[in-house]
Scaffold this motif. Structure first.
Motif, PDB file in Angstrom:
ATOM      1  N   GLN A 110       0.853  -1.192   0.000  1.00 35.13           N
ATOM      2  CA  GLN A 110       0.000   0.000   0.000  1.00 35.13           C
ATOM      3  C   GLN A 110       0.886   1.238   0.000  1.00 35.13           C
ATOM      4  N   GLY A 111       0.547   2.180  -0.862  1.00 36.19           N
ATOM      5  CA  GLY A 111       1.355   3.378  -1.005  1.00 36.19           C
ATOM      6  C   GLY A 111       1.208   4.348   0.150  1.00 36.19           C
ATOM      7  N   VAL A 112       2.228   5.200   0.304  1.00 38.69           N
ATOM      8  CA  VAL A 112       2.255   6.225   1.354  1.00 38.69           C
ATOM      9  C   VAL A 112       2.651   7.535   0.693  1.00 38.69           C
ATOM     10  N   GLY A 113       1.972   8.602   1.062  1.00 41.52           N
ATOM     11  CA  GLY A 113       2.328   9.910   0.536  1.00 41.52           C
ATOM     12  C   GLY A 113       1.212  10.495  -0.305  1.00 41.52           C
ATOM     13  N   PRO A 114       1.289  11.780  -0.573  1.00 44.91           N
ATOM     14  CA  PRO A 114       0.241  12.442  -1.361  1.00 44.91           C
ATOM     15  C   PRO A 114       0.284  12.034  -2.822  1.00 44.91           C
ATOM     16  N   GLY A 115      -0.863  11.631  -3.359  1.00 42.76           N
ATOM     17  CA  GLY A 115      -0.965  11.292  -4.767  1.00 42.76           C
ATOM     18  C   GLY A 115      -0.147  10.088  -5.177  1.00 42.76           C
ATOM     19  N   CYS A 116       0.020   9.119  -4.295  1.00 42.36           N
ATOM     20  CA  CYS A 116       0.802   7.924  -4.596  1.00 42.36           C
ATOM     21  C   CYS A 116      -0.094   6.895  -5.275  1.00 42.36           C
ATOM     22  N   LYS A 146       0.493   9.901   9.424  1.00 41.66           N
ATOM     23  CA  LYS A 146      -0.047  11.192   9.878  1.00 41.66           C
ATOM     24  C   LYS A 146       0.615  12.357   9.151  1.00 41.66           C
ATOM     25  N   ASN A 147       1.935  12.299   9.026  1.00 43.57           N
ATOM     26  CA  ASN A 147       2.655  13.389   8.366  1.00 43.57           C
ATOM     27  C   ASN A 147       3.839  12.796   7.594  1.00 43.57           C
ATOM     28  N   PRO A 148       3.625  12.406   6.323  1.00 42.38           N
ATOM     29  CA  PRO A 148       4.722  11.792   5.557  1.00 42.38           C
ATOM     30  C   PRO A 148       5.881  12.750   5.298  1.00 42.38           C
ATOM     31  N   GLY A 149       5.593  14.037   5.233  1.00 42.73           N
ATOM     32  CA  GLY A 149       6.651  14.982   4.949  1.00 42.73           C
ATOM     33  C   GLY A 149       7.680  15.103   6.052  1.00 42.73           C
ATOM     34  N   VAL A 150       7.348  14.649   7.276  1.00 43.49           N
ATOM     35  CA  VAL A 150       8.266  14.758   8.414  1.00 43.49           C
ATOM     36  C   VAL A 150       8.878  13.408   8.761  1.00 43.49           C
ATOM     37  N   TRP A 151       8.068  12.353   8.765  1.00 40.16           N
ATOM     38  CA  TRP A 151       8.505  11.059   9.261  1.00 40.16           C
ATOM     39  C   TRP A 151       8.850  10.070   8.153  1.00 40.16           C
ATOM     40  N   LEU A 152       8.929  10.523   6.914  1.00 39.26           N
ATOM     41  CA  LEU A 152       9.215   9.601   5.816  1.00 39.26           C
ATOM     42  C   LEU A 152      10.690   9.206   5.816  1.00 39.26           C
TER      43      LEU A 152
END
Length: 233
Positions: A110-116, A146-152
């Protein structure tokens, strides 16, 4: 105007500070114009079309040469977040210029992130398998949802954590066996067609030679008949 040289108590510009600022700016501009020497001693990477990194081989023949490594340069460079999305929209075409259908990913991925999308996820996993030596586990942190931009974790593809089970391995083995069987059948059919073509090419000259021999025999019989008639005359 530069307000750092302005005296708010007197309401005047301090000329001494202005001269110092001008001298410092001239000094900085002169240093920038000279340029800094490149002290990087790291080996360059071959600029080839291969997806694997191939460093240039360094040969040192002198016995007193010593190689010094900088631990700070050995640290991996930071990667851009969601850089795998740059691979989206790229499609593969076969020799007939028809679009090649992409493979179906398992349900556990399963994908993670915006527009994946599935295509982006497939590109991310493929690039991770080729460019990384670490095992592919996905994003192990639960906070990435919750916040992919920080914890990716940029060293892992854009997918949730997954586990490869024995059933998945068995299905993959069956799929490989099916593909191998289809390839064997195709190669066998191609070989039989090639043998038949060679056989047809070999029979054609033999038939032609037989026809020429029959024509020569008929001509000889006609000549003999003609000679017999002349003798009778």
């Amino acid at each position: 105007m530069e307000l750092s040289t302005f005296d708010f108590r007197t309401g005047k510009m301090l000329m001494s500070k202005m001269n110092k600022n001008r001298q410092r700016m001239r000094y900085d501009c002169s240093n920038q114009a000279k340029g800094k020497p490149d002290l990087n001693t790291a080996l360059p990477v071959r600029q080839t079309a291969s997806i694997f990194k191939q460093p240039v081989t360094k040969i040192t023949n002198h016995p007193s040469n010593k190689v010094k490594s900088d631990p700070q340069k050995a640290v991996d460079q930071p990667r851009q977040l969601f850089w795998e999305k740059k691979l989206s929209g790229l499609n593969a075409f076969d020799i007939a210029e028809e679009l090649v259908k992409t493979m179906d990913l398992p349900k556990g991925l399963q994908g993670v992130g915006p527009g994946c999308t599935d295509e982006t996820l497939l590109s991310a996993i493929a690039s991770a398998l080729h460019t990384s030596t670490m095992p592919i586990t996905g994003q192990l942190s639960a906070a990435v949802e919750k916040n992919p931009g920080v914890w990716l974790n940029t060293s892992q593809p854009l997918c949730k954590a997954f586990m490869v089970t024995d059933e998945d391995i068995r299905k993959q083995e069956e799929l490989v066996q099916q593909v191998r069987k289809r390839l064997e059948e195709a190669l066998m059919a191609d070989m039989l067609a090639h043998v038949e073509e060679i056989a047809r090419d070999g029979d054609a000259p033999a038939e032609k030679e037989g026809a020429e021999e029959e024509g020569e025999e008929e001509e000889e019989e006609e000549e003999q008949d003609h000679d017999q008639e002349m003798e009778n005359v």
